[in-house]
Design an enzyme around this catalytic site. Structure first.
Site, PDB file in Angstrom:
ATOM      1  N   CYS A 200       1.374  -2.591  -4.299  1.00 46.31           N
ATOM      2  CA  CYS A 200       2.371  -2.268  -5.319  1.00 46.31           C
ATOM      3  C   CYS A 200       3.450  -1.346  -4.761  1.00 46.31           C
ATOM      4  CB  CYS A 200       1.685  -1.602  -6.511  1.00 46.31           C
ATOM      5  SG  CYS A 200       2.795  -1.218  -7.879  1.00 46.31           S
ATOM      6  N   ARG A 289       8.390  -5.571  -7.500  1.00 47.15           N
ATOM      7  CA  ARG A 289       7.764  -4.250  -7.422  1.00 47.15           C
ATOM      8  C   ARG A 289       6.408  -4.369  -6.744  1.00 47.15           C
ATOM      9  NH1 ARG A 289       9.637  -5.199 -12.150  1.00 47.15           N
ATOM     10  NH2 ARG A 289       7.631  -5.327 -13.218  1.00 47.15           N
TER      11      ARG A 289
END
Length: 366
Positions: A200, A289
Protein backbone atom coordinates in the site's frame (compact mmCIF):
# COMPACT_ATOMS: atom_id res chain seq x y z
CA UNK A 1 2.42 -11.04 33.17
CA UNK A 2 -0.73 -11.53 35.28
CA UNK A 3 0.46 -12.63 38.71
CA UNK A 4 3.75 -13.87 37.26
CA UNK A 5 1.98 -16.98 35.89
CA UNK A 6 2.92 -18.66 32.61
CA UNK A 7 0.75 -21.18 30.78
CA UNK A 8 1.14 -24.15 28.48
CA UNK A 9 0.75 -22.69 24.95
CA UNK A 10 -1.13 -25.79 23.82
CA UNK A 11 -3.83 -25.14 26.40
CA UNK A 12 -4.64 -21.49 25.62
CA UNK A 13 -7.67 -20.55 23.52
CA UNK A 14 -7.06 -18.57 20.31
CA UNK A 15 -10.39 -19.29 18.60
CA UNK A 16 -12.34 -16.48 16.96
CA UNK A 17 -16.08 -15.84 17.00
CA UNK A 18 -18.15 -13.13 15.37
CA UNK A 19 -21.78 -13.21 16.31
CA UNK A 20 -23.48 -16.51 16.99
CA UNK A 21 -22.76 -18.32 13.73
CA UNK A 22 -19.27 -17.44 12.51
CA UNK A 23 -16.39 -19.20 14.24
CA UNK A 24 -12.75 -19.92 13.31
CA UNK A 25 -10.19 -22.22 14.97
CA UNK A 26 -7.49 -19.58 14.36
CA UNK A 27 -8.07 -15.78 14.32
CA UNK A 28 -6.32 -15.15 11.02
CA UNK A 29 -7.93 -13.72 7.87
CA UNK A 30 -6.36 -13.63 4.42
CA UNK A 31 -6.65 -10.15 2.90
CA UNK A 32 -8.71 -9.68 -0.27
CA UNK A 33 -5.66 -9.31 -2.50
CA UNK A 34 -5.91 -10.76 -6.02
CA UNK A 35 -2.29 -11.90 -6.00
CA UNK A 36 -3.00 -13.95 -2.88
CA UNK A 37 -6.60 -15.14 -2.73
CA UNK A 38 -8.30 -17.12 -5.47
CA UNK A 39 -10.81 -19.93 -4.99
CA UNK A 40 -8.16 -22.59 -4.40
CA UNK A 41 -6.33 -20.45 -1.84
CA UNK A 42 -9.56 -19.67 0.00
CA UNK A 43 -10.29 -23.38 0.23
CA UNK A 44 -6.79 -24.18 1.45
CA UNK A 45 -6.89 -21.49 4.14
CA UNK A 46 -10.34 -22.54 5.27
CA UNK A 47 -9.17 -26.12 5.67
CA UNK A 48 -6.38 -24.88 7.96
CA UNK A 49 -8.76 -23.03 10.27
CA UNK A 50 -8.66 -19.47 8.98
CA UNK A 51 -10.61 -17.62 6.32
CA UNK A 52 -9.38 -15.94 3.13
CA UNK A 53 -11.39 -13.06 1.70
CA UNK A 54 -12.25 -13.06 -2.00
CA UNK A 55 -12.18 -9.64 -3.68
CA UNK A 56 -15.45 -9.24 -5.61
CA UNK A 57 -13.97 -6.32 -7.54
CA UNK A 58 -10.83 -8.22 -8.55
CA UNK A 59 -9.66 -10.20 -11.53
CA UNK A 60 -11.16 -13.46 -10.27
CA UNK A 61 -14.66 -12.08 -10.83
CA UNK A 62 -13.78 -10.30 -14.08
CA UNK A 63 -12.26 -13.21 -16.00
CA UNK A 64 -13.48 -16.78 -16.37
CA UNK A 65 -9.85 -17.92 -16.25
CA UNK A 66 -7.94 -15.46 -14.08
CA UNK A 67 -4.67 -17.41 -13.94
CA UNK A 68 -3.22 -15.92 -17.17
CA UNK A 69 -4.12 -12.43 -15.94
CA UNK A 70 -2.37 -12.99 -12.61
CA UNK A 71 0.65 -14.33 -14.48
CA UNK A 72 0.73 -11.28 -16.75
CA UNK A 73 0.69 -8.91 -13.76
CA UNK A 74 3.38 -10.91 -11.96
CA UNK A 75 5.67 -10.95 -15.00
CA UNK A 76 5.23 -7.28 -15.98
CA UNK A 77 8.30 -5.04 -15.77
CA UNK A 78 8.05 -2.77 -12.74
CA UNK A 79 8.10 0.29 -15.02
CA UNK A 80 5.01 -1.02 -16.84
CA UNK A 81 3.07 -2.82 -14.13
CA UNK A 82 0.75 0.09 -13.23
CA UNK A 83 -0.31 0.40 -16.88
CA UNK A 84 -0.91 -3.37 -17.04
CA UNK A 85 -2.99 -3.24 -13.88
CA UNK A 86 -5.15 -0.42 -15.17
CA UNK A 87 -5.72 -2.30 -18.42
CA UNK A 88 -6.71 -5.66 -16.96
CA UNK A 89 -9.01 -4.12 -14.34
CA UNK A 90 -11.04 -2.35 -17.05
CA UNK A 91 -12.81 -5.64 -17.76
CA UNK A 92 -16.22 -5.49 -16.05
CA UNK A 93 -17.05 -7.60 -13.01
CA UNK A 94 -19.45 -10.39 -13.95
CA UNK A 95 -22.20 -11.24 -11.43
CA UNK A 96 -22.26 -14.82 -12.73
CA UNK A 97 -18.63 -15.26 -11.71
CA UNK A 98 -19.28 -13.83 -8.24
CA UNK A 99 -21.87 -16.53 -7.60
CA UNK A 100 -19.72 -19.26 -9.12
CA UNK A 101 -16.66 -18.37 -7.03
CA UNK A 102 -18.63 -18.32 -3.78
CA UNK A 103 -20.33 -21.62 -4.53
CA UNK A 104 -17.00 -23.24 -5.38
CA UNK A 105 -15.53 -22.21 -2.03
CA UNK A 106 -18.59 -23.37 -0.10
CA UNK A 107 -18.65 -26.68 -1.97
CA UNK A 108 -15.34 -27.47 -0.26
CA UNK A 109 -17.00 -27.14 3.14
CA UNK A 110 -15.04 -24.08 4.32
CA UNK A 111 -16.07 -20.54 5.36
CA UNK A 112 -16.45 -17.96 2.61
CA UNK A 113 -15.87 -14.24 3.16
CA UNK A 114 -16.15 -11.73 0.32
CA UNK A 115 -15.18 -8.07 -0.01
CA UNK A 116 -16.92 -5.38 -2.05
CA UNK A 117 -16.48 -1.66 -2.58
CA UNK A 118 -19.17 0.44 -0.83
CA UNK A 119 -20.77 1.55 -4.11
CA UNK A 120 -21.70 -2.06 -4.97
CA UNK A 121 -22.52 -3.37 -1.47
CA UNK A 122 -26.30 -2.96 -1.58
CA UNK A 123 -26.77 -4.49 -5.03
CA UNK A 124 -24.49 -7.45 -4.21
CA UNK A 125 -25.80 -8.25 -0.72
CA UNK A 126 -28.67 -10.48 -1.83
CA UNK A 127 -26.54 -12.19 -4.48
CA UNK A 128 -23.67 -13.15 -2.18
CA UNK A 129 -26.06 -14.45 0.48
CA UNK A 130 -27.95 -16.54 -2.06
CA UNK A 131 -24.66 -18.00 -3.28
CA UNK A 132 -23.77 -19.05 0.28
CA UNK A 133 -21.23 -16.49 1.53
CA UNK A 134 -20.74 -16.44 5.30
CA UNK A 135 -19.44 -12.87 5.69
CA UNK A 136 -19.85 -9.67 3.65
CA UNK A 137 -17.04 -7.13 3.96
CA UNK A 138 -17.51 -3.56 2.75
CA UNK A 139 -14.07 -2.11 2.26
CA UNK A 140 -12.63 1.26 1.27
CA UNK A 141 -9.56 3.30 2.15
CA UNK A 142 -11.54 4.98 4.96
CA UNK A 143 -15.19 4.33 5.78
CA UNK A 144 -17.45 6.35 8.07
CA UNK A 145 -21.04 6.04 9.23
CA UNK A 146 -21.80 9.48 7.77
CA UNK A 147 -20.72 10.49 4.29
CA UNK A 148 -21.79 13.61 2.39
CA UNK A 149 -22.14 13.74 -1.39
CA UNK A 150 -24.42 15.58 -3.82
CA UNK A 151 -23.52 13.34 -6.75
CA UNK A 152 -24.20 9.77 -5.62
CA UNK A 153 -26.24 7.71 -3.17
CA UNK A 154 -24.78 7.20 0.29
CA UNK A 155 -24.64 3.63 1.55
CA UNK A 156 -26.49 3.17 4.85
CA UNK A 157 -24.75 0.54 6.96
CA UNK A 158 -27.81 0.26 9.18
CA UNK A 159 -29.98 -0.66 6.21
CA UNK A 160 -27.35 -3.01 4.83
CA UNK A 161 -27.04 -4.84 8.15
CA UNK A 162 -30.82 -5.22 8.35
CA UNK A 163 -30.89 -6.60 4.82
CA UNK A 164 -28.26 -9.24 5.57
CA UNK A 165 -28.63 -12.52 7.43
CA UNK A 166 -24.83 -12.85 7.50
CA UNK A 167 -22.32 -10.76 9.46
CA UNK A 168 -21.34 -7.45 7.87
CA UNK A 169 -17.76 -6.24 8.40
CA UNK A 170 -16.71 -2.72 7.37
CA UNK A 171 -13.42 -0.88 7.03
CA UNK A 172 -11.09 0.64 7.10
CA UNK A 173 -11.01 2.75 10.22
CA UNK A 174 -8.36 4.11 12.63
CA UNK A 175 -10.29 6.54 14.83
CA UNK A 176 -12.15 6.07 18.14
CA UNK A 177 -15.23 8.21 17.44
CA UNK A 178 -15.53 6.98 13.85
CA UNK A 179 -15.32 3.36 14.99
CA UNK A 180 -17.93 3.92 17.70
CA UNK A 181 -20.38 5.42 15.19
CA UNK A 182 -19.84 2.53 12.80
CA UNK A 183 -20.40 -0.01 15.58
CA UNK A 184 -23.71 1.66 16.46
CA UNK A 185 -25.01 0.80 12.96
CA UNK A 186 -25.07 -2.90 13.90
CA UNK A 187 -21.99 -4.16 12.08
CA UNK A 188 -20.39 -7.39 13.29
CA UNK A 189 -16.75 -6.50 12.64
CA UNK A 190 -14.47 -3.60 11.78
CA UNK A 191 -11.18 -3.53 9.88
CA UNK A 192 -8.41 -1.39 11.35
CA UNK A 193 -5.65 0.23 9.31
CA UNK A 194 -5.01 2.96 6.78
CA UNK A 195 -1.85 2.51 4.73
CA UNK A 196 0.29 0.04 6.74
CA UNK A 197 0.25 -2.82 4.22
CA UNK A 198 3.46 -3.78 2.45
CA UNK A 199 1.92 -3.14 -0.99
CA UNK A 200 0.00 0.00 0.00
CA UNK A 201 1.16 3.55 -0.79
CA UNK A 202 -1.75 5.48 0.76
CA UNK A 203 0.53 7.14 3.29
CA UNK A 204 2.82 8.33 0.51
CA UNK A 205 0.05 9.40 -1.88
CA UNK A 206 -2.45 10.93 0.54
CA UNK A 207 -0.32 11.53 3.63
CA UNK A 208 -3.00 9.76 5.67
CA UNK A 209 -2.42 7.02 8.22
CA UNK A 210 -2.06 6.03 11.86
CA UNK A 211 0.44 3.46 13.24
CA UNK A 212 -1.29 0.13 13.65
CA UNK A 213 -0.81 -0.31 17.39
CA UNK A 214 -2.32 3.11 18.11
CA UNK A 215 -5.14 2.55 15.62
CA UNK A 216 -5.95 -0.89 17.00
CA UNK A 217 -5.92 0.34 20.60
CA UNK A 218 -8.25 3.24 19.75
CA UNK A 219 -10.74 1.07 17.85
CA UNK A 220 -10.60 -1.57 20.60
CA UNK A 221 -11.41 1.14 23.13
CA UNK A 222 -14.43 2.05 21.00
CA UNK A 223 -15.49 -1.62 21.02
CA UNK A 224 -15.29 -1.72 24.82
CA UNK A 225 -17.28 1.53 25.15
CA UNK A 226 -19.88 0.19 22.70
CA UNK A 227 -20.29 -2.89 24.89
CA UNK A 228 -20.46 -0.74 28.04
CA UNK A 229 -23.40 1.06 26.43
CA UNK A 230 -25.17 -2.26 25.90
CA UNK A 231 -24.06 -3.04 22.35
CA UNK A 232 -22.87 -6.42 21.13
CA UNK A 233 -19.16 -7.16 20.91
CA UNK A 234 -17.89 -6.01 17.51
CA UNK A 235 -14.87 -7.93 16.24
CA UNK A 236 -11.80 -5.70 15.84
CA UNK A 237 -9.68 -7.00 12.95
CA UNK A 238 -6.26 -5.42 12.49
CA UNK A 239 -5.66 -5.22 8.75
CA UNK A 240 -2.14 -4.93 7.33
CA UNK A 241 1.36 -3.99 8.46
CA UNK A 242 2.24 -7.40 9.91
CA UNK A 243 5.17 -9.40 8.53
CA UNK A 244 6.14 -11.80 11.30
CA UNK A 245 4.72 -13.51 14.36
CA UNK A 246 5.80 -10.68 16.66
CA UNK A 247 3.72 -8.20 14.66
CA UNK A 248 0.70 -10.48 14.84
CA UNK A 249 1.06 -10.89 18.60
CA UNK A 250 1.38 -7.12 19.13
CA UNK A 251 -1.87 -6.58 17.24
CA UNK A 252 -3.74 -8.84 19.65
CA UNK A 253 -2.04 -7.27 22.67
CA UNK A 254 -3.23 -3.90 21.32
CA UNK A 255 -6.83 -5.09 21.40
CA UNK A 256 -7.45 -6.99 18.17
CA UNK A 257 -9.80 -9.98 18.08
CA UNK A 258 -8.32 -11.15 14.76
CA UNK A 259 -5.75 -10.10 12.18
CA UNK A 260 -5.95 -9.77 8.42
CA UNK A 261 -2.71 -10.35 6.52
CA UNK A 262 -1.79 -10.29 2.84
CA UNK A 263 1.90 -10.13 1.96
CA UNK A 264 3.03 -12.93 4.32
CA UNK A 265 0.47 -15.17 2.60
CA UNK A 266 1.61 -14.08 -0.86
CA UNK A 267 4.76 -16.04 -0.09
CA UNK A 268 2.80 -19.28 0.30
CA UNK A 269 3.16 -21.97 -2.33
CA UNK A 270 -0.64 -21.91 -2.67
CA UNK A 271 -0.97 -18.16 -3.32
CA UNK A 272 -2.63 -17.11 -6.58
CA UNK A 273 0.48 -15.33 -7.91
CA UNK A 274 3.15 -17.57 -6.36
CA UNK A 275 5.04 -14.77 -4.68
CA UNK A 276 3.63 -11.36 -5.71
CA UNK A 277 1.21 -8.96 -4.08
CA UNK A 278 -0.50 -5.70 -4.99
CA UNK A 279 -3.01 -3.62 -3.08
CA UNK A 280 -6.72 -3.31 -3.81
CA UNK A 281 -6.29 0.38 -4.73
CA UNK A 282 -3.27 -0.22 -7.00
CA UNK A 283 -5.34 -0.41 -10.24
CA UNK A 284 -7.22 2.85 -9.49
CA UNK A 285 -7.38 4.61 -12.89
CA UNK A 286 -7.06 8.11 -11.42
CA UNK A 287 -4.90 7.84 -8.30
CA UNK A 288 -3.22 4.48 -7.61
CA UNK A 289 -2.53 3.97 -3.91
CA UNK A 290 -0.56 0.77 -4.06
CA UNK A 291 2.26 -0.99 -5.84
CA UNK A 292 3.18 -4.52 -6.87
CA UNK A 293 5.83 -6.13 -4.70
CA UNK A 294 7.75 -9.37 -5.11
CA UNK A 295 7.78 -11.56 -2.03
CA UNK A 296 8.94 -14.85 -3.49
CA UNK A 297 7.69 -18.29 -2.52
CA UNK A 298 8.76 -18.96 1.05
CA UNK A 299 6.79 -21.87 2.49
CA UNK A 300 3.56 -23.80 2.37
CA UNK A 301 0.45 -22.10 3.70
CA UNK A 302 0.33 -24.65 6.52
CA UNK A 303 3.89 -23.77 7.58
CA UNK A 304 3.08 -20.05 7.58
CA UNK A 305 -0.11 -20.43 9.59
CA UNK A 306 0.40 -23.51 11.75
CA UNK A 307 4.02 -24.59 11.37
CA UNK A 308 6.21 -26.34 12.07
CA UNK A 309 8.51 -23.40 11.26
CA UNK A 310 11.62 -24.19 9.23
CA UNK A 311 13.15 -20.74 9.86
CA UNK A 312 13.89 -18.64 12.91
CA UNK A 313 12.82 -15.20 11.66
CA UNK A 314 9.18 -15.32 12.78
CA UNK A 315 7.76 -15.63 9.26
CA UNK A 316 6.22 -19.06 9.90
CA UNK A 317 3.81 -20.59 12.41
CA UNK A 318 1.84 -17.47 13.27
CA UNK A 319 -0.72 -19.43 15.29
CA UNK A 320 2.08 -21.05 17.28
CA UNK A 321 3.63 -17.65 17.96
CA UNK A 322 0.31 -16.33 19.21
CA UNK A 323 -0.23 -19.34 21.46
CA UNK A 324 3.27 -18.97 22.89
CA UNK A 325 2.82 -15.23 23.48
CA UNK A 326 -0.39 -15.89 25.39
CA UNK A 327 1.33 -18.58 27.42
CA UNK A 328 4.35 -16.42 28.25
CA UNK A 329 2.07 -13.57 29.35
CA UNK A 330 -0.17 -15.84 31.41
CA UNK A 331 -3.27 -15.21 29.29
CA UNK A 332 -5.78 -18.05 28.91
CA UNK A 333 -7.42 -16.50 25.87
CA UNK A 334 -7.30 -13.50 23.54
CA UNK A 335 -9.57 -11.25 25.69
CA UNK A 336 -7.15 -11.72 28.59
CA UNK A 337 -4.16 -11.09 26.32
CA UNK A 338 -5.69 -7.78 25.26
CA UNK A 339 -4.93 -6.44 28.74
CA UNK A 340 -1.17 -7.04 28.84
CA UNK A 341 1.11 -4.01 29.11
CA UNK A 342 2.84 -2.75 25.96
CA UNK A 343 5.56 -0.31 24.95
CA UNK A 344 6.19 0.11 21.21
CA UNK A 345 7.15 3.02 18.94
CA UNK A 346 6.80 2.34 15.18
CA UNK A 347 7.86 4.76 12.43
CA UNK A 348 4.77 5.74 10.46
CA UNK A 349 6.62 6.20 7.15
CA UNK A 350 8.32 2.80 7.27
CA UNK A 351 5.85 0.54 9.11
CA UNK A 352 5.19 -2.54 6.96
CA UNK A 353 7.11 -1.18 3.95
CA UNK A 354 10.20 -3.40 3.97
CA UNK A 355 9.54 -4.86 0.49
CA UNK A 356 8.91 -1.45 -1.07
CA UNK A 357 12.15 -0.15 0.42
CA UNK A 358 14.22 -3.14 -0.65
CA UNK A 359 12.83 -3.13 -4.19
CA UNK A 360 12.71 0.67 -4.61
CA UNK A 361 9.04 0.73 -5.55
CA UNK A 362 6.08 2.69 -4.24
CA UNK A 363 7.06 4.47 -1.02
CA UNK A 364 10.55 3.00 -1.18
CA UNK A 365 11.65 4.94 -4.27
CA UNK A 366 13.24 7.86 -2.42
Amino acid sequence: MPGGVTLNPEEVDITFSMGERFHLPIPIWGAAMDGVVDVDFAIAMGQLGGVAVLNLDGVHTRYEDSAPIIKRIAEADKTQVNAVLKEVYREPVKPKLIAERIKAIKAAGVPCAVSTIPARAEERAEMVQAAGADVLIVQGTVLTARHSSRSYHQLSFEQLVRACDIPVVVGNCVHYETALELMETGIAGILVGVGPGAACTTRGVLGVGVPQVTATADVAAARDEHMRRGGMRVAVITDGGMRIGADVCKAFASGADAVMIGTPLAGAEESASKGFNWGMATPDPNLPRGTRIHVGTKATLKEILLGPARVDDGSQNFAGALRSALGVCGANNIPEFQHVEMVIAPAITSEGKVFQQAQHVGMGKS
